[in-house]
Design a protein around this motif. Sequence first.
Motif, PDB file in Angstrom:
ATOM      1  N   TYR A 170      31.235  -0.246 -27.210  1.00 35.51           N
ATOM      2  CA  TYR A 170      30.662  -0.314 -25.866  1.00 35.51           C
ATOM      3  C   TYR A 170      30.173   1.067 -25.469  1.00 35.51           C
ATOM      4  O   TYR A 170      30.834   2.074 -25.752  1.00 35.51           O
ATOM      5  CB  TYR A 170      31.692  -0.816 -24.851  1.00 35.51           C
ATOM      6  N   ASN A 171      29.022   1.108 -24.811  1.00 39.15           N
ATOM      7  CA  ASN A 171      28.403   2.365 -24.390  1.00 39.15           C
ATOM      8  C   ASN A 171      28.206   3.296 -25.586  1.00 39.15           C
ATOM      9  O   ASN A 171      28.434   4.504 -25.508  1.00 39.15           O
ATOM     10  CB  ASN A 171      29.215   3.049 -23.286  1.00 39.15           C
ATOM     11  N   GLY A 184      26.000  -3.933 -18.001  1.00 33.56           N
ATOM     12  CA  GLY A 184      24.961  -3.138 -18.639  1.00 33.56           C
ATOM     13  C   GLY A 184      23.595  -3.460 -18.074  1.00 33.56           C
ATOM     14  O   GLY A 184      23.427  -4.419 -17.304  1.00 33.56           O
ATOM     15  N   ILE A 185      22.632  -2.654 -18.440  1.00 38.30           N
ATOM     16  CA  ILE A 185      21.230  -2.853 -18.074  1.00 38.30           C
ATOM     17  C   ILE A 185      20.401  -2.592 -19.326  1.00 38.30           C
ATOM     18  O   ILE A 185      20.633  -1.605 -20.033  1.00 38.30           O
ATOM     19  CB  ILE A 185      20.787  -1.896 -16.956  1.00 38.30           C
ATOM     20  N   VAL A 196       8.754  -8.810 -28.860  1.00 37.92           N
ATOM     21  CA  VAL A 196       9.584  -8.162 -27.842  1.00 37.92           C
ATOM     22  C   VAL A 196      10.349  -7.014 -28.472  1.00 37.92           C
ATOM     23  O   VAL A 196      10.868  -7.127 -29.592  1.00 37.92           O
ATOM     24  CB  VAL A 196      10.562  -9.170 -27.208  1.00 37.92           C
ATOM     25  N   TYR A 197      10.445  -5.918 -27.741  1.00 32.50           N
ATOM     26  CA  TYR A 197      11.118  -4.719 -28.216  1.00 32.50           C
ATOM     27  C   TYR A 197      12.125  -4.246 -27.174  1.00 32.50           C
ATOM     28  O   TYR A 197      11.859  -4.295 -25.965  1.00 32.50           O
ATOM     29  CB  TYR A 197      10.111  -3.594 -28.483  1.00 32.50           C
ATOM     30  N   LEU A 198      13.275  -3.780 -27.650  1.00 33.93           N
ATOM     31  CA  LEU A 198      14.243  -3.111 -26.788  1.00 33.93           C
ATOM     32  C   LEU A 198      13.852  -1.648 -26.692  1.00 33.93           C
ATOM     33  O   LEU A 198      13.749  -0.960 -27.697  1.00 33.93           O
ATOM     34  CB  LEU A 198      15.649  -3.238 -27.375  1.00 33.93           C
ATOM     35  N   SER A 199      13.638  -1.160 -25.465  1.00 33.86           N
ATOM     36  CA  SER A 199      13.271   0.246 -25.291  1.00 33.86           C
ATOM     37  C   SER A 199      14.416   1.082 -24.743  1.00 33.86           C
ATOM     38  O   SER A 199      14.454   2.296 -24.960  1.00 33.86           O
ATOM     39  CB  SER A 199      12.053   0.373 -24.369  1.00 33.86           C
ATOM     40  N   TYR A 200      15.360   0.447 -24.031  1.00 26.50           N
ATOM     41  CA  TYR A 200      16.413   1.243 -23.393  1.00 26.50           C
ATOM     42  C   TYR A 200      17.555   0.331 -22.993  1.00 26.50           C
ATOM     43  O   TYR A 200      17.350  -0.823 -22.613  1.00 26.50           O
ATOM     44  CB  TYR A 200      15.850   1.932 -22.137  1.00 26.50           C
ATOM     45  N   SER A 201      18.772   0.855 -23.072  1.00 29.03           N
ATOM     46  CA  SER A 201      19.951   0.194 -22.508  1.00 29.03           C
ATOM     47  C   SER A 201      20.865   1.263 -21.929  1.00 29.03           C
ATOM     48  O   SER A 201      20.903   2.395 -22.426  1.00 29.03           O
ATOM     49  CB  SER A 201      20.722  -0.601 -23.577  1.00 29.03           C
ATOM     50  N   THR A 202      21.585   0.900 -20.890  1.00 32.71           N
ATOM     51  CA  THR A 202      22.570   1.819 -20.319  1.00 32.71           C
ATOM     52  C   THR A 202      23.802   1.033 -19.907  1.00 32.71           C
ATOM     53  O   THR A 202      23.707  -0.133 -19.498  1.00 32.71           O
ATOM     54  CB  THR A 202      21.986   2.610 -19.126  1.00 32.71           C
ATOM     55  N   PHE A 203      24.955   1.671 -20.034  1.00 31.21           N
ATOM     56  CA  PHE A 203      26.232   1.008 -19.784  1.00 31.21           C
ATOM     57  C   PHE A 203      27.141   1.967 -19.016  1.00 31.21           C
ATOM     58  O   PHE A 203      26.721   3.068 -18.646  1.00 31.21           O
ATOM     59  CB  PHE A 203      26.887   0.598 -21.103  1.00 31.21           C
ATOM     60  N   GLY A 204      28.400   1.565 -18.793  1.00 30.87           N
ATOM     61  CA  GLY A 204      29.335   2.437 -18.099  1.00 30.87           C
ATOM     62  C   GLY A 204      28.781   2.861 -16.748  1.00 30.87           C
ATOM     63  O   GLY A 204      28.219   2.064 -15.999  1.00 30.87           O
ATOM     64  N   ARG A 257      32.883   3.346 -15.458  1.00 33.05           N
ATOM     65  CA  ARG A 257      33.603   3.929 -16.592  1.00 33.05           C
ATOM     66  C   ARG A 257      32.700   5.003 -17.185  1.00 33.05           C
ATOM     67  O   ARG A 257      31.504   4.870 -17.219  1.00 33.05           O
ATOM     68  CB  ARG A 257      33.914   2.867 -17.652  1.00 33.05           C
ATOM     69  N   ALA A 258      33.312   6.048 -17.664  1.00 37.98           N
ATOM     70  CA  ALA A 258      32.526   7.160 -18.220  1.00 37.98           C
ATOM     71  C   ALA A 258      31.688   6.702 -19.391  1.00 37.98           C
ATOM     72  O   ALA A 258      32.065   5.808 -20.109  1.00 37.98           O
ATOM     73  CB  ALA A 258      33.450   8.287 -18.652  1.00 37.98           C
TER      74      ALA A 258
END
Length: 258
Positions: A170-171, A184-185, A196-204, A257-258
């Motif tokens: 995770y993260n 997450g986002i 379709v392509y994944l360009s970015y993800s962010t978590f925590g 969460r950090a």
Amino acid sequence: MNTLTDSQALTHHEIVTRDRWIAERKRLLAREKALTRLGDEVARERGTLPWVRIDKDYVFDTATGPRRLAELFGPHRRLVMQHMMFTPGAEAACKSCSFMADHTDPALPHLAARGVAFVAVSRAPLTDIARFKARMGWRFDWVSSFDSDFNRDFHVSFTEEERARGDVFYNFTMQPFPQGEAPGISVFIKDNDGSVYLSYSTFGRGVELMMHTYRFLDLLPEGRDEGDLPYTMAWVKHHDRYEEAPAAAAGGCCGSRA
């Protein structure tokens, strides 16, 4: 929720002249400007990240029938997705993920004007999503990934076996995680041929970018005032539950969460 009394606020802050306050404010302003410039630099770096092509054929249950990932974009080429914690069989979505989602509807026309779609995705069945969405009064699109590997592939759902081993991914790192769902986002891009392509993800704590209530709280002398709480975001409730009596402290739903 902890709040400072007026007397505490006066006791903990020096009282100065207006000229002294302006001098101190200008010192802080220099730091704020440096942070803004750093944020601009990081945003430019974010825009240059390489992409990952999504080759797996994910199908989601939606209010208009089964839809593939490419069909969630509507007329747009860019898609922002909230991975919202809503476990199958639960009465409601995570209260902290709901806090995130409360900030979304006003942004929808502005995102659309920039060619950006928004969708929330949860593992809960669509009937449960529709019921809770109506309760919250939300308008944004919200689909179910119940019958797919989507959540696990994007590392926001974990099996009991994975958690029993002690660490989950995770993260972008292996770490212990207290629950089977995580927030997450993700951002996706669709090209002319429908790929379709994944360009970015962010978590925590990265998901705080959707929580602009925090931006207001960060302006206050006491800030978020979460230091003495049993966990961050312990004060958050579903927006239709704030008038209820405080419940006993329980584990955080998706507290930062950090």
